[in-house]
Design a protein around this motif. Structure first.
Motif, PDB file in Angstrom:
ATOM      1  N   GLY A 153       0.725  -1.292  -0.029  1.00  0.00           N
ATOM      2  CA  GLY A 153       0.167   0.086   0.107  1.00  0.00           C
ATOM      3  C   GLY A 153       0.927   1.203  -0.102  1.00  0.00           C
ATOM      4  O   GLY A 153       0.447   2.272  -0.748  1.00  0.00           O
ATOM      5  N   THR A 154       1.813   1.308   0.867  1.00  0.00           N
ATOM      6  CA  THR A 154       2.852   2.412   0.855  1.00  0.00           C
ATOM      7  C   THR A 154       3.578   2.526  -0.359  1.00  0.00           C
ATOM      8  O   THR A 154       3.586   3.700  -0.953  1.00  0.00           O
ATOM      9  N   ARG A 156       2.356   1.827  -3.276  1.00  0.00           N
ATOM     10  CA  ARG A 156       1.220   2.203  -4.279  1.00  0.00           C
ATOM     11  C   ARG A 156       1.080   3.716  -4.012  1.00  0.00           C
ATOM     12  O   ARG A 156       1.110   4.411  -5.278  1.00  0.00           O
ATOM     13  N   THR A 157       1.233   4.114  -3.019  1.00  0.00           N
ATOM     14  CA  THR A 157       1.189   5.560  -2.711  1.00  0.00           C
ATOM     15  C   THR A 157       2.202   6.113  -3.155  1.00  0.00           C
ATOM     16  O   THR A 157       2.231   7.239  -3.717  1.00  0.00           O
ATOM     17  N   GLY A 160       2.004   6.653  -6.889  1.00  0.00           N
ATOM     18  CA  GLY A 160       1.171   7.836  -7.319  1.00  0.00           C
ATOM     19  C   GLY A 160       1.744   9.147  -7.159  1.00  0.00           C
ATOM     20  O   GLY A 160       1.585   9.684  -8.186  1.00  0.00           O
TER      21      GLY A 160
END
Length: 186
Positions: A153-154, A156-157, A160
């Motif tokens: 998740g980190t 992916r952030t 982005g």
């Protein structure tokens, strides 16, 4: 997660104690300053040579107003420092209470785990150590999966954010090229 939280709380406690020590020094200085400023006001309000000189020059009221303002500002700074200290002490108590709760919870967890191991040994006999080992491996792997999901998740952030920056840079480069093509930039 509990270990991470415990580490965070311990670091917070160290930081808060450091701030508490610094603020103790500031409080002493603010209190000394407030007292000194009030002494200046008192000296002008009672009969004294200083008050007589200001009175004779017609500046007593002006000087009194100035000294009162300084005394008020010093007192307000002291009260503000007291409030900061109270806030830090409250945060410190909260952090220590949370640490105590975590430690109590960890102790209870260890007790329950030991009871579970003993129950497995009583029921399964010789296979108990294998079962306990498999459970420990499973718990470890579940923890790893959780950490990997968080890392994913980190990532992916972060991806982005990088894509957004690259897009902005690309847009700026295109604008620069267009401006040069129009002869606006040398």
């Amino acid at each position: 997660r509990l270990l991470q939280r415990k580490t965070e709380l311990e670091e917070m406690r160290v930081t808060l104690r450091e701030k508490q020590r610094e603020l103790t020094t500031e409080l002493k200085e603010r209190k000394r300053s407030a007292r000194a400023e009030q002494r200046d006001v008192d000296r002008l309000e009672r009969p004294s040579i200083t008050a007589l000189v200001y009175h004779a020059t017609g500046k007593l009221e002006q000087q009194l107003d100035s000294e009162r303002a300084e005394a008020k500002a010093a007192q307000e700074a002291y009260v503000s420092a007291v409030r900061k200290m109270e806030d830090i002490e409250s945060q410190l108590r909260d952090a220590e209470a949370q640490l105590t709760a975590l430690e109590t919870g960890q102790q209870r967890y260890e007790q329950l785990l030991e009871q579970k191991r003993n129950a497995i040994k009583a029921v399964c006999g010789a296979d108990a150590d294998k079962i306990i080992g498999k459970e420990q491996t499973l718990a470890f792997l579940e923890g790893q999966i959780t950490r990997l999901k968080e890392a994913y998740g980190t990532g992916r952030t972060a991806r982005g954010a990088v894509n957004s920056v690259l897009s902005s840079l690309e847009h700026a480069s295109i604008q620069n090229s267009l401006a040069r093509g129009r002869g606006l930039i040398n």
